[in-house]
Design a protein around this motif. Structure first.
Motif, mmCIF file in Angstrom:
data_model
loop_
_atom_site.group_PDB
_atom_site.id
_atom_site.type_symbol
_atom_site.label_atom_id
_atom_site.label_comp_id
_atom_site.label_asym_id
_atom_site.label_seq_id
_atom_site.Cartn_x
_atom_site.Cartn_y
_atom_site.Cartn_z
ATOM 1 N N SER A 127 0.839 -1.204 0.000
ATOM 2 C CA SER A 127 0.000 0.000 0.000
ATOM 3 C C SER A 127 0.869 1.247 0.000
ATOM 4 C CB SER A 127 -0.890 0.042 1.247
ATOM 5 O OG SER A 127 -1.731 -1.086 1.290
ATOM 6 N N LEU A 128 0.370 2.297 -0.652
ATOM 7 C CA LEU A 128 1.055 3.588 -0.687
ATOM 8 C C LEU A 128 0.076 4.698 -0.369
ATOM 9 C CD1 LEU A 128 3.055 3.562 -4.062
ATOM 10 C CD2 LEU A 128 3.914 2.962 -1.808
ATOM 11 N N ARG A 129 0.568 5.720 0.293
ATOM 12 C CA ARG A 129 -0.165 6.973 0.419
ATOM 13 C C ARG A 129 0.567 7.936 -0.506
ATOM 14 N NH1 ARG A 129 0.851 8.466 5.271
ATOM 15 N NH2 ARG A 129 -0.437 6.863 6.174
ATOM 16 N N TYR A 130 -0.126 8.408 -1.540
ATOM 17 C CA TYR A 130 0.491 9.220 -2.588
ATOM 18 C C TYR A 130 -0.068 10.622 -2.525
ATOM 19 C CZ TYR A 130 3.435 9.051 -6.730
ATOM 20 O OH TYR A 130 4.469 9.199 -7.615
ATOM 21 N N GLN A 131 0.796 11.615 -2.455
ATOM 22 C CA GLN A 131 0.413 13.014 -2.378
ATOM 23 C C GLN A 131 0.772 13.708 -3.690
ATOM 24 O OE1 GLN A 131 -0.773 14.246 0.737
ATOM 25 N NE2 GLN A 131 -1.313 16.158 -0.277
ATOM 26 N N LEU A 132 -0.233 14.290 -4.367
ATOM 27 C CA LEU A 132 -0.033 15.077 -5.585
ATOM 28 C C LEU A 132 -0.530 16.488 -5.302
ATOM 29 C CD1 LEU A 132 -1.356 12.690 -8.394
ATOM 30 C CD2 LEU A 132 1.015 13.293 -7.914
ATOM 31 N N GLY A 133 0.378 17.424 -5.092
ATOM 32 C CA GLY A 133 -0.042 18.772 -4.712
ATOM 33 C C GLY A 133 -0.861 18.704 -3.433
ATOM 34 N N ASP A 134 -2.118 19.146 -3.491
ATOM 35 C CA ASP A 134 -2.999 19.123 -2.325
ATOM 36 C C ASP A 134 -3.840 17.854 -2.247
ATOM 37 O OD1 ASP A 134 -2.112 21.640 -1.597
ATOM 38 O OD2 ASP A 134 -3.715 22.673 -2.695
ATOM 39 N N GLU A 135 -3.757 16.994 -3.250
ATOM 40 C CA GLU A 135 -4.584 15.786 -3.284
ATOM 41 C C GLU A 135 -3.812 14.593 -2.718
ATOM 42 O OE1 GLU A 135 -5.876 15.157 -7.292
ATOM 43 O OE2 GLU A 135 -6.694 17.172 -7.484
ATOM 44 N N GLU A 136 -4.558 13.723 -1.998
ATOM 45 C CA GLU A 136 -3.951 12.522 -1.428
ATOM 46 C C GLU A 136 -4.701 11.293 -1.924
ATOM 47 O OE1 GLU A 136 -2.271 12.408 2.696
ATOM 48 O OE2 GLU A 136 -3.895 10.953 2.957
ATOM 49 N N TYR A 137 -3.949 10.257 -2.265
ATOM 50 C CA TYR A 137 -4.515 9.010 -2.774
ATOM 51 C C TYR A 137 -3.991 7.856 -1.928
ATOM 52 C CZ TYR A 137 -5.347 11.900 -6.890
ATOM 53 O OH TYR A 137 -5.740 12.900 -7.732
ATOM 54 N N GLU A 138 -4.883 6.991 -1.499
ATOM 55 C CA GLU A 138 -4.492 5.765 -0.801
ATOM 56 C C GLU A 138 -4.561 4.651 -1.840
ATOM 57 O OE1 GLU A 138 -2.898 3.811 2.298
ATOM 58 O OE2 GLU A 138 -3.512 5.904 2.470
ATOM 59 N N LEU A 139 -3.428 4.061 -2.156
ATOM 60 C CA LEU A 139 -3.332 3.055 -3.217
ATOM 61 C C LEU A 139 -2.984 1.698 -2.629
ATOM 62 C CD1 LEU A 139 -1.226 5.206 -5.726
ATOM 63 C CD2 LEU A 139 -3.708 4.889 -5.706
ATOM 64 N N HIS A 140 -3.607 0.672 -3.175
ATOM 65 C CA HIS A 140 -3.373 -0.700 -2.722
ATOM 66 C C HIS A 140 -2.995 -1.583 -3.911
ATOM 67 C CE1 HIS A 140 -5.041 0.474 1.139
ATOM 68 N NE2 HIS A 140 -6.019 1.082 0.462
ATOM 69 N N SER A 141 -2.588 -2.780 -3.615
ATOM 70 C CA SER A 141 -2.166 -3.723 -4.649
ATOM 71 C C SER A 141 -3.188 -3.775 -5.784
ATOM 72 C CB SER A 141 -1.996 -5.114 -4.028
ATOM 73 O OG SER A 141 -1.557 -6.021 -4.999
ATOM 74 N N GLY A 142 -2.717 -3.570 -7.013
ATOM 75 C CA GLY A 142 -3.581 -3.585 -8.185
ATOM 76 C C GLY A 142 -4.048 -2.216 -8.635
ATOM 77 N N ASP A 143 -3.908 -1.189 -7.777
ATOM 78 C CA ASP A 143 -4.342 0.161 -8.136
ATOM 79 C C ASP A 143 -3.334 0.818 -9.079
ATOM 80 O OD1 ASP A 143 -6.550 -0.095 -6.521
ATOM 81 O OD2 ASP A 143 -5.756 1.128 -4.881
ATOM 82 N N THR A 144 -3.868 1.650 -9.977
ATOM 83 C CA THR A 144 -3.060 2.409 -10.925
ATOM 84 C C THR A 144 -3.365 3.882 -10.738
ATOM 85 O OG1 THR A 144 -3.159 0.611 -12.542
ATOM 86 C CG2 THR A 144 -2.566 2.772 -13.379
ATOM 87 N N LEU A 145 -2.326 4.716 -10.833
ATOM 88 C CA LEU A 145 -2.480 6.168 -10.757
ATOM 89 C C LEU A 145 -1.710 6.772 -11.918
ATOM 90 C CD1 LEU A 145 -3.336 8.766 -9.153
ATOM 91 C CD2 LEU A 145 -1.139 8.571 -7.966
ATOM 92 N N PHE A 146 -2.335 7.724 -12.621
ATOM 93 C CA PHE A 146 -1.670 8.435 -13.699
ATOM 94 C C PHE A 146 -1.755 9.919 -13.413
ATOM 95 C CE2 PHE A 146 -1.665 10.893 -17.608
ATOM 96 C CZ PHE A 146 -0.478 10.459 -18.179
ATOM 97 N N TYR A 147 -0.658 10.643 -13.671
ATOM 98 C CA TYR A 147 -0.666 12.088 -13.488
ATOM 99 C C TYR A 147 0.419 12.734 -14.333
ATOM 100 C CZ TYR A 147 3.221 11.124 -10.292
ATOM 101 O OH TYR A 147 4.395 10.698 -9.750
ATOM 102 N N ARG A 148 0.221 14.034 -14.595
ATOM 103 C CA ARG A 148 1.261 14.830 -15.241
ATOM 104 C C ARG A 148 2.349 15.028 -14.211
ATOM 105 N NH1 ARG A 148 1.793 14.816 -20.177
ATOM 106 N NH2 ARG A 148 3.081 16.636 -19.948
ATOM 107 N N ASP A 149 3.560 14.789 -14.626
ATOM 108 C CA ASP A 149 4.677 14.823 -13.686
ATOM 109 C C ASP A 149 5.265 16.228 -13.560
ATOM 110 O OD1 ASP A 149 6.397 13.713 -11.882
ATOM 111 O OD2 ASP A 149 7.710 12.796 -13.359
ATOM 112 N N ASP A 150 4.383 17.244 -13.470
ATOM 113 C CA ASP A 150 4.873 18.611 -13.334
ATOM 114 C C ASP A 150 4.366 19.252 -12.037
ATOM 115 O OD1 ASP A 150 2.251 18.803 -14.100
ATOM 116 O OD2 ASP A 150 2.586 20.194 -15.749
ATOM 117 N N VAL A 151 3.978 18.417 -11.091
ATOM 118 C CA VAL A 151 3.543 18.899 -9.781
ATOM 119 C C VAL A 151 4.398 18.227 -8.713
ATOM 120 C CG1 VAL A 151 1.156 19.300 -10.497
ATOM 121 C CG2 VAL A 151 1.786 17.096 -9.538
#
Length: 179
Positions: A131-155
């Protein structure tokens, strides 16, 4: 690129005519013309004459042939480690360098993480284990096995292994604006 095309390109890059190559190599202009158009084959002896005329190794005519393969394999023992051996976050490159994609395998012990900021392009990550806790700017995502996250890598972004076991993550970056 065929052998004939390589010979033709080399001749043109050096600003030579078929007649000039003929005089320097001892091969006829008509043979050289047909060779460049892949209408005839060349013997090793004649290829040696061309290599000597151009002052290059014979292997020059065959360089880059491996890069013509459709696929390229990187075995686990061939992966380049991008982190220190004893670091809590291990990062391995999964692709050869200088491509339009960058793929990494990340292994992180519980509580460890990373932060970053760049403008390389887009990034996709897939949590393979843990599991990961992923922070993108002000947004937070809790990710678990099998989850995918896509984002522009400029933040600004950061993550931490929020689980109780080692996390394994696959990241793929689309590199833009390469120089």
């Amino acid at each position: 690129m065929s052998l004939g095309q390589k010979i033709g390109r080399l001749r043109q890059e050096r600003g030579l005519t078929l007649q000039e190559v003929s005089e320097g190599s001892g091969l006829t202009p008509s043979f050289l013309s047909r060779l460049e158009r892949d209408k005839v084959n060349i013997s090793v002896a004649n290829l040696r004459k061309l290599a000597q005329f151009f002052s290059i190794q014979m292997t020059h005519f065959f360089e880059g042939e491996d890069s013509q393969q459709i696929g390229q394999t990187v075995r686990p023992h061939e992966r380049v480690r991008l982190s220190l051996d004893d670091a809590p976050v291990q990062v391995f490159s999964l692709l050869p360098p200088n491509g339009d994609l960058e793929a990494r395998l990340i292994e992180a012990i519980p509580g460890s993480g990373q932060q970053g900021f760049s403008s390389r392009g887009g990034q996709m990550l897939l949590v393979l284990e843990g599991s990961l806790r992923y922070q993108l700017g002000d947004e937070e995502y809790e990710l678990h096995s099998g989850d995918t996250l896509f984002y522009r890598d400029d933040v600004a972004h950061s993550w931490v292994n929020s689980g109780t076991q080692q996390a394994k993550v696959l990241t793929i970056s689309v590199l833009s604006g390469r120089e």
